[in-house]
Design a protein around this motif. Structure first.
Motif, PDB file in Angstrom:
ATOM      1  N   TYR B  47       6.540   3.483   1.807  1.00 17.35           N
ATOM      2  CA  TYR B  47       5.241   3.097   1.191  1.00 17.35           C
ATOM      3  C   TYR B  47       5.699   2.314  -0.047  1.00 17.35           C
ATOM      4  O   TYR B  47       5.263   1.171  -0.092  1.00 17.35           O
ATOM      5  CB  TYR B  47       4.483   4.319   1.011  1.00 17.35           C
ATOM      6  N   PHE B  54       5.519  -6.330  -1.468  1.00 22.07           N
ATOM      7  CA  PHE B  54       4.307  -7.111  -1.377  1.00 22.07           C
ATOM      8  C   PHE B  54       3.940  -7.525  -2.711  1.00 22.07           C
ATOM      9  O   PHE B  54       3.681  -8.886  -2.941  1.00 22.07           O
ATOM     10  CB  PHE B  54       3.232  -6.360  -0.579  1.00 22.07           C
TER      11      PHE B  54
ATOM     12  N   LEU C 107       2.244  10.187  -6.364  1.00 21.31           N
ATOM     13  CA  LEU C 107       2.822   9.542  -5.192  1.00 21.31           C
ATOM     14  C   LEU C 107       2.252   9.851  -3.824  1.00 21.31           C
ATOM     15  O   LEU C 107       2.052   8.842  -2.994  1.00 21.31           O
ATOM     16  CB  LEU C 107       4.236   9.546  -5.243  1.00 21.31           C
ATOM     17  N   VAL C 108       2.039  10.916  -3.911  1.00 23.53           N
ATOM     18  CA  VAL C 108       1.393  11.590  -2.365  1.00 23.53           C
ATOM     19  C   VAL C 108      -0.069  11.325  -2.389  1.00 23.53           C
ATOM     20  O   VAL C 108      -0.350  10.884  -1.228  1.00 23.53           O
ATOM     21  CB  VAL C 108       1.489  12.926  -2.278  1.00 23.53           C
ATOM     22  N   LEU C 110      -1.247   8.446  -3.686  1.00 23.81           N
ATOM     23  CA  LEU C 110      -1.508   6.849  -3.823  1.00 23.81           C
ATOM     24  C   LEU C 110      -1.692   6.323  -2.426  1.00 23.81           C
ATOM     25  O   LEU C 110      -2.733   5.222  -2.328  1.00 23.81           O
ATOM     26  CB  LEU C 110      -0.092   6.293  -4.259  1.00 23.81           C
ATOM     27  N   PRO C 111      -1.306   6.715  -1.372  1.00 25.23           N
ATOM     28  CA  PRO C 111      -1.716   5.763  -0.200  1.00 25.23           C
ATOM     29  C   PRO C 111      -3.206   5.927   0.045  1.00 25.23           C
ATOM     30  O   PRO C 111      -3.592   4.944   0.482  1.00 25.23           O
ATOM     31  CB  PRO C 111      -0.892   6.392   1.151  1.00 25.23           C
ATOM     32  N   ALA C 113      -5.283   6.763  -2.350  1.00 20.43           N
ATOM     33  CA  ALA C 113      -6.075   6.094  -3.726  1.00 20.43           C
ATOM     34  C   ALA C 113      -6.318   4.677  -3.672  1.00 20.43           C
ATOM     35  O   ALA C 113      -7.121   4.172  -4.123  1.00 20.43           O
ATOM     36  CB  ALA C 113      -5.499   6.608  -4.820  1.00 20.43           C
ATOM     37  N   LEU C 114      -5.195   3.937  -3.437  1.00 22.23           N
ATOM     38  CA  LEU C 114      -5.076   2.318  -3.409  1.00 22.23           C
ATOM     39  C   LEU C 114      -6.125   1.981  -2.227  1.00 22.23           C
ATOM     40  O   LEU C 114      -6.081   2.442  -1.301  1.00 22.23           O
ATOM     41  CB  LEU C 114      -3.661   1.767  -3.351  1.00 22.23           C
ATOM     42  N   PRO C 115      -6.697   0.663  -2.432  1.00 17.50           N
ATOM     43  CA  PRO C 115      -7.233   0.277  -1.391  1.00 17.50           C
ATOM     44  C   PRO C 115      -6.503  -0.044   0.048  1.00 17.50           C
ATOM     45  O   PRO C 115      -5.391  -0.224  -0.170  1.00 17.50           O
ATOM     46  CB  PRO C 115      -7.867  -1.031  -1.976  1.00 17.50           C
ATOM     47  N   ILE C 117      -6.512  -2.153   2.157  1.00 16.96           N
ATOM     48  CA  ILE C 117      -6.134  -3.480   2.454  1.00 16.96           C
ATOM     49  C   ILE C 117      -5.019  -3.664   1.804  1.00 16.96           C
ATOM     50  O   ILE C 117      -3.896  -3.964   2.368  1.00 16.96           O
ATOM     51  CB  ILE C 117      -6.996  -4.487   1.998  1.00 16.96           C
ATOM     52  N   ILE C 118      -4.796  -3.080   0.648  1.00 16.56           N
ATOM     53  CA  ILE C 118      -3.333  -3.425  -0.035  1.00 16.56           C
ATOM     54  C   ILE C 118      -2.217  -2.412   0.845  1.00 16.56           C
ATOM     55  O   ILE C 118      -1.035  -3.186   1.151  1.00 16.56           O
ATOM     56  CB  ILE C 118      -3.213  -2.748  -1.423  1.00 16.56           C
ATOM     57  N   THR C 119      -2.309  -1.393   1.265  1.00 19.60           N
ATOM     58  CA  THR C 119      -1.441  -0.680   2.058  1.00 19.60           C
ATOM     59  C   THR C 119      -1.460  -1.314   3.333  1.00 19.60           C
ATOM     60  O   THR C 119      -0.064  -1.661   3.806  1.00 19.60           O
ATOM     61  CB  THR C 119      -2.058   0.720   2.388  1.00 19.60           C
ATOM     62  N   ILE C 121      -1.637  -4.777   4.105  1.00 22.16           N
ATOM     63  CA  ILE C 121      -0.925  -5.757   4.104  1.00 22.16           C
ATOM     64  C   ILE C 121       0.670  -5.754   3.727  1.00 22.16           C
ATOM     65  O   ILE C 121       1.550  -6.216   4.314  1.00 22.16           O
ATOM     66  CB  ILE C 121      -1.469  -6.875   2.813  1.00 22.16           C
ATOM     67  N   SER C 122       0.856  -4.676   2.800  1.00 20.96           N
ATOM     68  CA  SER C 122       2.082  -4.247   2.410  1.00 20.96           C
ATOM     69  C   SER C 122       2.900  -4.038   3.773  1.00 20.96           C
ATOM     70  O   SER C 122       4.015  -4.449   3.714  1.00 20.96           O
ATOM     71  CB  SER C 122       2.256  -3.454   1.390  1.00 20.96           C
ATOM     72  N   ILE C 209      -8.980  -0.005   8.350  1.00 14.76           N
ATOM     73  CA  ILE C 209      -8.565  -0.840   7.522  1.00 14.76           C
ATOM     74  C   ILE C 209      -6.983  -1.268   7.804  1.00 14.76           C
ATOM     75  O   ILE C 209      -6.518  -2.200   7.975  1.00 14.76           O
ATOM     76  CB  ILE C 209      -9.019  -0.862   6.177  1.00 14.76           C
TER      77      ILE C 209
END
Lengths: 371, 316, 271
Positions: B47, B54, C107-108, C110-111, C113-115, C117-119, C121-122, C209
């Motif tokens: 992750y 990115f 950390l756990v 975050l996946p 909590a963040l939009p 789309i960011i996850t 695309i990353s 998403i």
């Protein structure tokens, strides 16, 4: 084995009477054990012995180190320094599941998803005893703690007192050589607590193993124990039979923590008893002299004024202000006529004087650098 | 000792599980390491690794001619981010997020208040399920539901007609900037759908923090002579504020990054999420996409710091 | 018995509360209604006529079944991974008294909590860099990553509620670490694992998403639905599928609720 009165805690190995044959009669020995949690010193170079088959209490306020000692014996914690032996064998690095010691926890720690008998038989199950035998043993244990008929219930369906007995049965089923009890009666109400005290004492006699009992309730410790160790601030201040602890407290802390005491420091001691040494006197050993009465050669007398009188049912507690300003608690029978505000003369026998020492057992002498 | 015939079996002393247990007990750090290594490796490498890879692209740039990524650290991409058009997009998204947050707080509060203070245990269960079920049932289904409701030939125009309120509907649609031809192609529509979708996220933390207000405090306030309104303003509201802020974290952050709802309902002017999606897709402009992505992350980082000060983390 | 409620709620409050709840549910009601509509080219209200035909049509469409199959497959695998990782993480943080605890919790989270789309695309760029082709696994990895926190929340809430000395008691009575895990730890967290698993399943089943970026040409059910939303074919069929999805996610949530009902940290609150 008759309980000894000891003023000193650690008994040199040579004076321990050995039974016929091999068995070491010392169940547990602490040698210079310390436990530090970072800057906090929970135990400070503590040394003492617990004998086989005795009911041994560790008494003290919270944070005094008694629970820490218990956990060190059980194996949940390891000392920062020093040595602990169990029946002569050093238990350094030995985890709890390898020790022949079982614990009754303060919150009972019963397994909620198992029935009562499954809880009790747990120790046997992990030893792979067949199911039928386990059930019988569990039933026998439950009968011993007077809980027959509750075998199929869940812990959640039991009262506090019943849960406590289940915890006891569960700890005893493995026939450990030492049983640890961590303030087990704290959650019970007074009547139940007194009843359980008698039962625990009887149980210990019946089963014959060493009981190590942690409590902050001095009445409890006095009522049940063969010997009591008084802990304060990571050190042991005194070890002895209940009577020895009560009648001859060694330090001001013991005098004040076990029962009530009047404490006199060295300066005020001089005019009263002729020596400049700190001492303590129990309130019930002080009496009021009648007008003109003399107390006798071996008695100490002083003048004072009665500050207050409190009726406590079985006796009166009077607070008397002495000429030098000290306040003294006096306990007298309830039928005595004592008036607040009146002048009085108190007396106590010299034998009632407990001379106090400063140093806790095994710790540095006064003036020596501590810790 | 009680006389008994059964002997207690000896513990199996040196089996492998027991030996391993001894080692683990003597070295609690080892046990901890074994426990945390797999999830940490997963989250850290898979992750965080991909995330940083990115986002790092925002420090690179795109060659204007070839369309290839130039792997040299520069701030060119951020320059390209800060054009008027892009700032428009950012402003639009942030404004929408704010509007949604405020609306949701207003709608959620009565629900949470009622459920926390006045509902019987059975009613509480009902409220709880009533809020949870939409929350966990399909996001797309719920967006879709609104497409139906807001459609030109759909329910709202029909209801407006029945109630002779068509003039009101057209007046609303006529409001400049946020109005549009139909509800489903206007900002108003987008705003309604956002509010609807994130509403449960706002209700739950508010309800939780309201329930944590000790009854004795409210009683004390009344006891000291305050009316209901005063008690509400001075005692309950300040204590419920962390819950409101906690809920707002969700509504704000989720709106900032969403690209599906504005794509289905709303005007054709893009939000951050849509821009990012199109940039990394056909346009193939990863650096700019990354630069855009930095914006919601930064905004949320600031928002979270403020929220933490206001005690919202305890209400989560 | 003295009532615990202070005063009585005003009518306005009751109406506002009920109105809010209706606001949440009425649109779902319309979905169900439209599944029976005979009009297929628009969202006309009121629907001209009602029929059950669309259910049969939906039953016959291959693409829907394929999408359902993929969604179920992904959800099962992602849930399994999340159960393992989430439990390990909860066990570690339950005993962790040191530095970095807050950071690890962040950390756990975050996946989720963040939009998304960011996850998404990353992960997609990472796959591209590593030369990994799209497959079931690329989708599963994304799903498992944000499902971990759901399991973690449930398990650690359950651990915190259990008596800490219970595990010590087990060892005191002679059980080693493995026996303690099997006889004491596992039965105690079983309900939390089940609840967390249900929620993770629902979360994965519904996710769109991150999936759009990690699936390539494959279609999970939400992706199918998204394409129908953008370019509708037979509108009522989409509604039928939507009804199905509502039912499928309804059941795990209900189960998870009943499993954790007697607790204060009821399952699912920390989405």
């Amino acid at each position: 084995m008759p309980p000894h009165d000891t003023a000193a805690g650690s008994v040199p190995a040579a004076t321990v009477t050995r039974a016929m044959g091999d068995a070491e009669t010392t169940a547990i020995r602490f040698e210079g054990v310390s436990r530090h949690f970072g800057p906090v010193i929970a135990l400070d170079r503590v040394s003492f012995e617990i004998r086989d088959g005795e009911f041994f209490s560790m008494l003290g306020p919270s944070g005094s180190g008694k629970t820490t000692s218990l956990r060190l014996i059980a194996g949940f914690d390891f000392p920062t320094a020093g040595r602990i032996t169990l029946h002569g064998k050093d238990v350094a690095g030995v985890p709890p599941f390898d020790r022949d010691v079982n614990t009754v926890f303060q919150d009972y720690a019963l397994f909620p998803h198992m029935s009562v008998w499954e809880n009790v038989a747990y120790g046997l199950m992990v030893r792979r005893m067949p199911r039928r035998q386990r059930r019988e043993e569990a039933a026998r244990m439950l009968a011993m703690v007077k809980l027959e008929g509750l075998a199929e219930r869940r812990p959640g369906q039991l009262s506090g007192g019943q849960r406590q007995r289940v915890a006891l049965a569960r700890a005893l089923v493995n026939r450990p050589s030492v049983l640890l009890l961590d303030e087990p009666l704290g959650a019970l109400d007074l009547k139940l607590r007194e009843q359980m005290q008698d039962e625990l004492k009887a149980l210990q006699r019946q089963v014959g193993i060493t009981f190590i009992y942690v409590t902050h309730d001095q009445g409890e410790a006095l009522a049940m124990s063969d010997r009591v160790a008084v802990f304060n601030d990571g050190r042991i201040e005194q070890i002895g039979s209940p009577r020895a602890i009560y009648d001859q407290p060694r330090t001001a802390f013991v005098a004040g923590f076990v029962g009530a005491s009047n404490l006199f420091d060295a300066a005020t001691a001089e005019p009263l008893i002729g020596e400049a040494r700190a001492f303590a006197v129990r309130p019930e050993r002080i009496r009021f002299l009648q007008h003109g009465e003399r107390a006798g050669d071996r008695a100490v007398e002083a003048n004072g004024t009665v500050r207050s009188v409190t009726f406590l049912g079985a006796h009166l507690r009077a607070i008397v202000a002495l000429a030098n300003g000290d306040e003294v608690k006096v306990a007298v029978a309830a039928d005595q006529a004592v008036e607040p505000g009146s002048a009085c003369r108190i007396a106590f026998d010299r034998s009632a004087i407990n001379v106090l020492s400063d140093a806790p057992l095994g710790g540095p002498a006064p003036g020596e650098a501590a810790r | 000792m009680t006389a008994s015939a059964t002997a207690i079996p000896r513990l199996p002393d040196d089996s492998w599980p027991r030996r391993i247990s001894r080692v683990l007990f003597a070295h609690p750090g080892l046990l901890l390491f074994l426990l945390i290594a797999p999830p940490l490796a997963w989250l850290g490498i898979i992750y965080l690794g991909s995330l940083f890879a990115f986002l790092a692209h925002s420090l690179f740039s795109i060659d204007g001619f070839t369309g290839q990524i130039v792997y040299e650290v520069s701030l060119d991409t951020f320059d390209r981010l800060l054009t008027a058009a892009n700032l428009d997009v950012i402003a639009r998204t942030v404004l929408m997020a704010t509007a949604v947050t405020l609306t949701d707080a207003a709608i959620a509060f009565p629900i949470a208040y009622y459920a926390a203070r006045y509902a019987s245990p059975r009613a509480k269960a009902f409220f709880y399920l009533a809020v949870m079920l939409p929350l966990w049932s399909s996001y797309l289904v719920r967006v879709y539901a609104w497409k139906l409701v807001l459609a030109r030939e759909g329910i709202i125009p029909w209801a407006a007609e029945q109630l002779h309120l068509t003039w009101l509907l057209e007046a609303v649609l006529g409001i400049p900037v946020i109005g549009g031809a139909t509800l489903s192609t206007s900002y108003i529509g987008t705003w309604v759908v956002f509010c609807y979708i994130w509403l449960p996220f706002m209700i739950l933390p508010i309800q939780a923090s309201l329930e944590r207000v000790p009854r004795t405090l409210v009683e004390a306030s009344a006891d000291l002579g305050a009316h209901g309104g005063t008690t509400f303003r001075k005692v309950i509201l300040p204590l419920a504020l962390p819950g409101v802020v906690a809920g707002s974290i969700f509504t704000f952050s989720l709106t900032l990054g969403d690209y599906i709802i504005p794509g289905i309902i709303g005007s054709s002017r893009p939000f951050i999420g849509q821009v990012v999606q199109s940039l990394q897709g056909t346009a193939g402009d990863i650096p700019l996409a990354a630069a855009f992505s930095v914006v919601p992350i930064l905004v949320m980082a600031i928002y979270l710091t403020i929220a933490k000060r206001l005690g919202a983390f305890n209400a989560l | 018995m003295r009532s615990e409620r202070i005063g009585r709620p005003s009518l306005g409050l009751k109406l506002a509360a009920l109105g809010g709840i209706m606001f949440l549910h009425v649109p779902l009601g319309f979905i169900i209604l439209y599944a029976f509509s005979t009009e297929e080219r628009s969202y006309q209200f009121p629907p001209p006529d009602l029929t059950l035909d669309w259910f049969a049509v939906a039953w016959g469409r291959e693409d829907i079944w394929a999408a359902i199959g993929l969604s179920v497959q992904v959800a099962l695998v992602a849930t399994a991974i999340a159960l393992v990782l989430g439990t390990l993480f909860a066990a570690a943080l339950f005993r962790w008294r040191h530095f970095g605890r807050d950071t690890l919790t962040l950390l756990v989270i975050l996946p989720i909590a963040l939009p998304g789309i960011i996850t998404g695309i990353s992960l997609r760029s990472a796959y591209g860099l590593a030369g990994i082709d799209f497959s079931v696994w690329t989708i599963v990895i994304g799903h498992a990553t944000f499902c971990v926190v759901v399991v973690y929340n449930n398990v650690i809430a359950r651990l915190r509620r259990s008596s800490p000395s219970m595990f010590e008691a087990s060892m005191d009575l002679g059980a080693d670490s493995f026996q303690t895990f099997r006889y004491v730890v596992l039965p105690n967290i079983a309900s939390a694992l089940l609840a967390g698993g249900m929620l993770a399943f629902a979360l994965s089943f519904d996710e769109v998403i991150v999936t759009t970026f990690t699936s390539g040409q494959q279609q999970t059910l939400p992706i199918w639905m998204l394409s129908e939303l953008i370019r509708p074919r037979q509108r009522p069929v989409t509604n039928v599928v939507a009804c199905f999805v509502i039912a499928v996610t309804f059941i795990p949530i209900l189960i998870a609720y009943y499993l954790t009902r007697d607790t204060h940290d009821v399952s699912g609150m920390g989405k």
